[in-house]
Design a protein around this motif. Sequence first.
Motif, PDB file in Angstrom:
ATOM      1  N   ASN A  11       0.947  -1.308   0.010  1.00 26.83           N
ATOM      2  CA  ASN A  11      -0.034  -0.067  -0.075  1.00 26.83           C
ATOM      3  C   ASN A  11       0.612   1.318   0.010  1.00 26.83           C
ATOM      4  O   ASN A  11       0.280   2.386  -0.147  1.00 26.83           O
ATOM      5  N   ARG A  12       2.107   1.159   0.295  1.00 20.99           N
ATOM      6  CA  ARG A  12       3.211   2.401   0.094  1.00 20.99           C
ATOM      7  C   ARG A  12       4.404   1.941   0.029  1.00 20.99           C
ATOM      8  O   ARG A  12       4.606   0.449  -0.026  1.00 20.99           O
ATOM      9  N   ARG A  34      -1.922  -3.705   5.980  1.00 18.17           N
ATOM     10  CA  ARG A  34      -2.271  -4.059   6.981  1.00 18.17           C
ATOM     11  C   ARG A  34      -3.323  -3.022   7.612  1.00 18.17           C
ATOM     12  O   ARG A  34      -4.291  -3.322   8.419  1.00 18.17           O
ATOM     13  N   SER A  35      -2.696  -1.844   7.637  1.00 12.66           N
ATOM     14  CA  SER A  35      -3.534  -0.790   8.220  1.00 12.66           C
ATOM     15  C   SER A  35      -3.914   0.247   6.843  1.00 12.66           C
ATOM     16  O   SER A  35      -3.484   0.101   5.810  1.00 12.66           O
ATOM     17  N   ASN A  84       7.545  -8.540   0.534  1.00 14.89           N
ATOM     18  CA  ASN A  84       7.922  -7.423   0.853  1.00 14.89           C
ATOM     19  C   ASN A  84       7.685  -6.555   2.153  1.00 14.89           C
ATOM     20  O   ASN A  84       8.407  -5.876   2.651  1.00 14.89           O
ATOM     21  N   TYR A 149      16.547  -6.864  12.869  1.00 15.86           N
ATOM     22  CA  TYR A 149      16.444  -6.724  11.171  1.00 15.86           C
ATOM     23  C   TYR A 149      17.350  -7.211  10.299  1.00 15.86           C
ATOM     24  O   TYR A 149      16.902  -8.151   9.618  1.00 15.86           O
ATOM     25  N   THR A 184      11.660   6.245   1.140  1.00 12.62           N
ATOM     26  CA  THR A 184      10.250   5.688   1.447  1.00 12.62           C
ATOM     27  C   THR A 184      10.132   6.433   2.999  1.00 12.62           C
ATOM     28  O   THR A 184      11.029   6.841   3.668  1.00 12.62           O
TER      29      THR A 184
HETATM   30  P1  NDP Z   1       7.379   1.162   4.309  1.00 12.04           P
HETATM   31  O1  NDP Z   1       7.657   1.167   6.180  1.00 12.04           O
HETATM   32  O2  NDP Z   1       7.134   2.145   3.564  1.00 12.04           O
HETATM   33  O3  NDP Z   1       6.289  -0.041   4.086  1.00 12.04           O
HETATM   34  C1  NDP Z   1       6.043  -1.311   4.855  1.00 12.04           C
HETATM   35  C2  NDP Z   1       4.980  -2.042   4.281  1.00 12.04           C
HETATM   36  O4  NDP Z   1       4.835  -3.441   4.881  1.00 12.04           O
HETATM   37  C3  NDP Z   1       3.738  -1.346   4.541  1.00 12.04           C
HETATM   38  O5  NDP Z   1       3.003  -1.695   3.396  1.00 12.04           O
HETATM   39  C4  NDP Z   1       3.212  -2.100   5.933  1.00 12.04           C
HETATM   40  O6  NDP Z   1       1.771  -1.792   5.839  1.00 12.04           O
HETATM   41  C5  NDP Z   1       3.607  -3.490   5.522  1.00 12.04           C
HETATM   42  N1  NDP Z   1       3.654  -4.268   6.766  1.00 12.04           N
HETATM   43  C6  NDP Z   1       4.419  -4.101   7.880  1.00 12.04           C
HETATM   44  N2  NDP Z   1       3.960  -5.090   9.055  1.00 12.04           N
HETATM   45  C7  NDP Z   1       3.023  -5.845   7.986  1.00 12.04           C
HETATM   46  C8  NDP Z   1       2.492  -7.023   8.609  1.00 12.04           C
HETATM   47  N3  NDP Z   1       2.546  -7.598   9.779  1.00 12.04           N
HETATM   48  N4  NDP Z   1       1.558  -7.611   7.571  1.00 12.04           N
HETATM   49  C9  NDP Z   1       1.441  -7.018   6.707  1.00 12.04           C
HETATM   50  N5  NDP Z   1       1.905  -5.887   6.231  1.00 12.04           N
HETATM   51  C10 NDP Z   1       3.063  -5.062   6.793  1.00 12.04           C
HETATM   52  O7  NDP Z   1       8.646   0.165   4.059  1.00 12.04           O
HETATM   53  P2  NDP Z   1       9.625   0.073   2.781  1.00 12.04           P
HETATM   54  O8  NDP Z   1       8.485   0.185   1.660  1.00 12.04           O
HETATM   55  O9  NDP Z   1      10.618   1.163   2.963  1.00 12.04           O
HETATM   56  O10 NDP Z   1      10.180  -1.229   2.791  1.00 12.04           O
HETATM   57  C11 NDP Z   1       9.532  -2.322   2.076  1.00 12.04           C
HETATM   58  C12 NDP Z   1      10.697  -3.452   2.269  1.00 12.04           C
HETATM   59  O11 NDP Z   1      11.849  -3.128   1.712  1.00 12.04           O
HETATM   60  C13 NDP Z   1      10.639  -3.990   3.529  1.00 12.04           C
HETATM   61  O12 NDP Z   1      10.738  -5.244   3.774  1.00 12.04           O
HETATM   62  C14 NDP Z   1      12.146  -3.325   4.222  1.00 12.04           C
HETATM   63  O13 NDP Z   1      12.709  -3.912   5.214  1.00 12.04           O
HETATM   64  C15 NDP Z   1      12.751  -3.260   2.904  1.00 12.04           C
HETATM   65  N6  NDP Z   1      13.822  -2.433   2.744  1.00 12.04           N
HETATM   66  C16 NDP Z   1      13.784  -1.007   2.673  1.00 12.04           C
HETATM   67  C17 NDP Z   1      14.705  -0.198   2.638  1.00 12.04           C
HETATM   68  C18 NDP Z   1      14.404   1.240   2.543  1.00 12.04           C
HETATM   69  O14 NDP Z   1      15.491   2.104   2.809  1.00 12.04           O
HETATM   70  N7  NDP Z   1      13.219   1.889   2.520  1.00 12.04           N
HETATM   71  C19 NDP Z   1      16.126  -0.614   2.390  1.00 12.04           C
HETATM   72  C20 NDP Z   1      16.097  -2.190   2.425  1.00 12.04           C
HETATM   73  C21 NDP Z   1      15.191  -3.074   2.301  1.00 12.04           C
HETATM   74  P3  NDP Z   1       0.989  -0.765   6.672  1.00 12.04           P
HETATM   75  O15 NDP Z   1       1.051   0.186   5.973  1.00 12.04           O
HETATM   76  O16 NDP Z   1      -0.341  -1.187   6.887  1.00 12.04           O
HETATM   77  O17 NDP Z   1       2.029  -0.883   7.906  1.00 12.04           O
END
Ligand code: NDP
Length: 243
Positions: A11-12, A34-35, A84, A149, A184
């Motif tokens: 979703n984001r 999730r939210s 993801n 993490y 992000t």
């Molecule tokens: P965001 O925090 O922007 O988004 C995280 C996403 O994961 C949201 O859609 C969130 O949903 C969802 N999520 C979290 N917990 C749950 C759950 N229990 N069940 C279902 N959905 C869940 O993160 P990013 O887009 O930055 O990151 C995406 C992925 O990339 C992650 O795995 C992160 O570890 C990885 N990553 C990110 C980096 C960065 O620099 N941004 C670098 C390296 C890896 P909700 O909105 O409902 O909370």
Amino acid sequence: MARTVLVTGGNRGIGLAIAQAFVRQGDRVAVTYRSGAAPDAAGSEAGAGRLFGVRCDVTDSDSVDAAFGAIEAELGPVEVLVANAGITDDTLLLRMSEDQFTRVLDTNLTGAFRCAKRASTKMLRAKWGRMIFISSVVGLYGSPGQVNYAASKAGLVGVARSITRELGSRNITANVVAPGYVETDMTAALPEDRKTEYRKAIPAGRFAAADEVAAAVTWLAGDSAGYISGAVIPVDGGLGMGH
Ligand code: NDP
């Protein structure tokens, strides 16, 4: 050929960019959230694929099961899984509670396992499947304050490589994409002086755009990448090179 794709946490951030990239190329894309609100198809081009939102908490097996059921009913069996969904909960080792450690693993690693297990049944039947796990350079090289993490993201490499050995002969591939720093919500929370310090360490001199991670994912999901499995693809602007 249009495929049914599931992007968890779509979703984001990176997940949404990945989902939109698949929609642009004409795929049927389910995203779990999730939210908040279900994502809309903003950013996808006219005449391209579909975007379908399903509420799902990857820490809850029943919720994962229900989401797969809804996706199968609406779009057909998942052919491409992008695991993801992820969280951080940073603190130094001495201060990290066991709950902080296991909570991050439950979302980032066990959550991916739950989805991969559920997806694999239909992929095996179809004798075709693609699994892409979104890890992090932190999982490969470690990071202070991120023992939980890093462990979760390193674990995804073992998951992808074991799936490769188990299911590779059935035309199912499993790969890892390891982003560096990406623009992000997750990185927006970092203090500005820390971001400046990180940018200095990145040969590209900047954080990645989420679309640049999405490009690696859509490529791995395509037919042309069918002989690539168990690979770890960094999308980090050269950040990890010195390790
Ligand atoms: P965001 O925090 O922007 O988004 C995280 C996403 O994961 C949201 O859609 C969130 O949903 C969802 N999520 C979290 N917990 C749950 C759950 N229990 N069940 C279902 N959905 C869940 O993160 P990013 O887009 O930055 O990151 C995406 C992925 O990339 C992650 O795995 C992160 O570890 C990885 N990553 C990110 C980096 C960065 O620099 N941004 C670098 C390296 C890896 P909700 O909105 O409902 O909370």
